[in-house]
Scaffold this motif. Structure first.
Motif, PDB file in Angstrom:
ATOM      1  N   GLN A 117      29.252  25.429 -31.992  1.00  0.00           N
ATOM      2  CA  GLN A 117      28.861  24.151 -32.599  1.00  0.00           C
ATOM      3  C   GLN A 117      29.896  23.694 -33.636  1.00  0.00           C
ATOM      4  O   GLN A 117      30.302  24.470 -34.493  1.00  0.00           O
ATOM      5  CB  GLN A 117      27.502  24.379 -33.292  1.00  0.00           C
TER       6      GLN A 117
ATOM      7  N   GLU B 286      27.636  18.842 -35.936  1.00  0.00           N
ATOM      8  CA  GLU B 286      27.298  18.486 -34.559  1.00  0.00           C
ATOM      9  C   GLU B 286      25.825  18.807 -34.284  1.00  0.00           C
ATOM     10  O   GLU B 286      25.344  19.887 -34.625  1.00  0.00           O
ATOM     11  CB  GLU B 286      28.181  19.294 -33.596  1.00  0.00           C
TER      12      GLU B 286
ATOM     13  N   VAL C 202      22.917  19.835 -31.860  1.00  0.00           N
ATOM     14  CA  VAL C 202      22.853  20.622 -30.629  1.00  0.00           C
ATOM     15  C   VAL C 202      21.422  20.633 -30.099  1.00  0.00           C
ATOM     16  O   VAL C 202      20.476  20.905 -30.845  1.00  0.00           O
ATOM     17  CB  VAL C 202      23.340  22.073 -30.875  1.00  0.00           C
TER      18      VAL C 202
ATOM     19  N   LYS D 107      23.382  21.220 -24.901  1.00  0.00           N
ATOM     20  CA  LYS D 107      24.530  22.112 -24.701  1.00  0.00           C
ATOM     21  C   LYS D 107      24.144  23.322 -23.850  1.00  0.00           C
ATOM     22  O   LYS D 107      24.985  23.900 -23.173  1.00  0.00           O
ATOM     23  CB  LYS D 107      25.032  22.639 -26.059  1.00  0.00           C
TER      24      LYS D 107
END
Lengths: 373, 373
Positions: free
Chosen positions: B84, B88, B90, B142
């Motif tokens: 990460q 960011e 996720v 992700k």
């Protein structure tokens, strides 16, 4: 073969392996299974716990079994961070000489905006001072984690002073005692610390088992549904590994004075012989009598060269802690003492309960040959 | 004694324990130590890896040894989150039927403002559908982590479909195969998944050892300085545990067809006998031929009652997965199928490679006696 790398790991005792084998074949059930076979596994674990409860004077539900020292340290950090309230800023005081499992984990955690970490670099004598703790303290400080004994230099921290400081400021104090347990008397460590990490394979147990010991588990919120580890940890626990760890611990505790005297004698003898031979070699932390580690700097040659020369004669010593062995940079443990450029000269000889003076004579002989070249 | 709790754990094979004992006594050195003894430990680990490399067709540095399934799952999450970037967001797709090590960990992580998790509850048939994945997908997704086989119901997810979806959307796909490895052929699982968790003690290995298998370790940033586990994991690894895991794995792989046929035959026979006896009992996931788990609901009595009755006759079965055994609430695995109120009736019989039809006859006899009362 002369094995002098006891800080890296130790040979499992015969009765440790026998217990492991016996339990693993007979009591293989999952201790969380609801049937008789599961209960017999659970009973073995409960019985094994007594040895740590008695020695450390902690409750049975304060013993959380892990896969070793590294996981004990992880678990401590995880558990402490689980106490964090939403949006609460948390500050942690650690040192630059902690084991990689704490040092690197805290480095990564530090990236988070809600977590800050102060890594204290010990004073010139390798120790953290009270003044350093005073300077580091913040209103958001929640945890102090400082090792008992360093795995490379053998330097011991002043656990009593740190514990008093933590109690004064109502901070949780954890100490990584993986290199201390079995090497000095820790029976009263919980007068000072709130949590302690230990590992079996450093005291002639097998690898893959250790514990995080907690004085007052009842004061901590648990991350998981209660289970065989009281909500502190998930995963199947193994009666065989745990019972064998208890055997290794019991062996140490039953012979504590003899074992510690032996380590002290080895250390004293080795240092005397080194001095008598007037070898070009600096002994680190010489005054400390309570360490199985003899940490040296070879004045004119690299530690690797000496280690390899001994290796060829089947004498096994190290040039850094095993967990750092794949890194070639400066050793964090040496930096406070010598700065960043002495690590190439570092040599670590770590004695065990069964090291003989004859073993050490062999090492002195070879050191004399190679350092005098 | 008739042991039918193989989903909880299995009895270590004799040669697994013999290997463990031999290696633990002879090759005890830390594999990271720089001397011959350390190298011999490292050599054993390298040699052991071949068995997983060959079966799964993955590189040696994609095998990360852990203390078992739980830690493999933790490590996967930890590694993925290490990728990460700062600030960011996720998003992770998981299911409500994952093992507690994933489910509860993700529940805790979800509290963080930068992490969101969608827990998909399987459809009525216990399976995740492609449509559910489509609905759950976000631009920030992700990772998909979905188990191969459920530890309570034995229901298998459509790994091929999930893998195709993940590849299509460039998502990392991890599957917890702890209950699948050794129970169905997984030789081609890496055609679909990027990472797989496995554990030794579910396939007649010892407890305390497992692995996270990664197809393309080179694509992942590593949290730690490289070491014997390539920067993915810290802590001393044990040649004895690893070599014994390799023996258990080799035993399974060398007899794969025989083992799987035996499990299939046991399951088929048991279900046929149950049906012939017309017992008041519902078999979950009956059509699945590839499971060692026979999951039932006892129509009119509690599963506990039956489990205890069998227990008194030294027949060992379970009423939930061992990791849930200290929780008394609804079983997440049953909710998609029956809602929240059938868990009291749940009974799990899990066969092993050495379960005989005579063992199963005994169980049928007792079930008949107790369910017909």
């Amino acid at each position: 073969m002369i094995y002098l790398d006891h800080a890296a790991t130790t040979k499992p005792l015969k009765n440790v392996l026998a217990t492991y084998h016996q339990i693993a074949s007979k009591h293989f059930a999952n201790p969380s299974s609801p049937h008789h076979l599961g209960e017999s596994s659970e009973d073995i674990i409960l019985a094994a716990k007594k040895i740590w409860c008695d020695y450390f004077n902690i409750p049975a539900h304060g013993i959380i079994f892990t896969s070793g020292g590294t996981e004990s340290n992880y678990l401590l950090i995880k558990t402490l961070l689980f106490q964090q309230r939403q949006n609460e800023a948390v500050h942690i005081i650690a040192t630059t000489v902690e084991h990689a499992s704490l040092y690197e984990t805290l480095k990564i955690l530090k990236r988070r905006s809600d977590i800050s970490v102060t890594f204290l670099q010990p004073e010139k004598n390798g120790k953290i001072s009270r003044n350093q703790l005073v300077q580091a303290l913040k209103p958001t400080t929640k945890l102090i984690t400082i090792q008992t004994t360093n795995s490379e230099t053998g330097i011991q921290q002043d656990i009593k002073m740190i514990g008093a400081f933590a109690q004064e400021h109502k901070l949780f104090f954890h100490t990584d005692a993986v290199q201390a347990f079995g090497k000095c008397n820790l029976a009263h460590i919980f007068d000072h610390a709130d949590a302690v990490s230990i590992s079996a394979h450093k005291i002639h147990g097998v690898k893959g088992i250790g514990a995080l010991l907690i004085k007052h588990p009842e004061n901590l919120a648990k991350p998981f549904y209660a289970g065989s580890q009281f909500g502190f940890k998930q995963g199947t626990i193994d009666p065989a590994l745990i019972a064998s760890f208890a055997v290794a611990t019991d062996d140490y505790i039953s012979h504590e004075k003899t074992r510690l005297d032996q380590l002290k004698m080895c250390r004293r003898y080795f240092i005397e012989q080194l001095q008598a031979a007037q070898l070009p070699l600096t002994i680190i932390n010489r005054e400390n009598e309570q360490s199985h580690i003899i940490a040296c700097l070879c004045d004119n040659v690299s530690g690797d060269l000496i280690q390899q020369a001994l290796n060829r004669q089947q004498i096994y010593v190290s040039t850094k802690s095993a967990c750092q062995s794949h890194s070639s940079g400066p050793l964090r443990s040496l930096a406070p003492l010598f700065g960043d450029n002495q690590h190439h000269h570092f040599l670590r000889i770590s004695c065990g309960y069964f090291t003989s003076l004859e073993d050490l004579d062999q090492v002195i002989k070879l050191l004399t040959k190679h350092l005098r070249k």
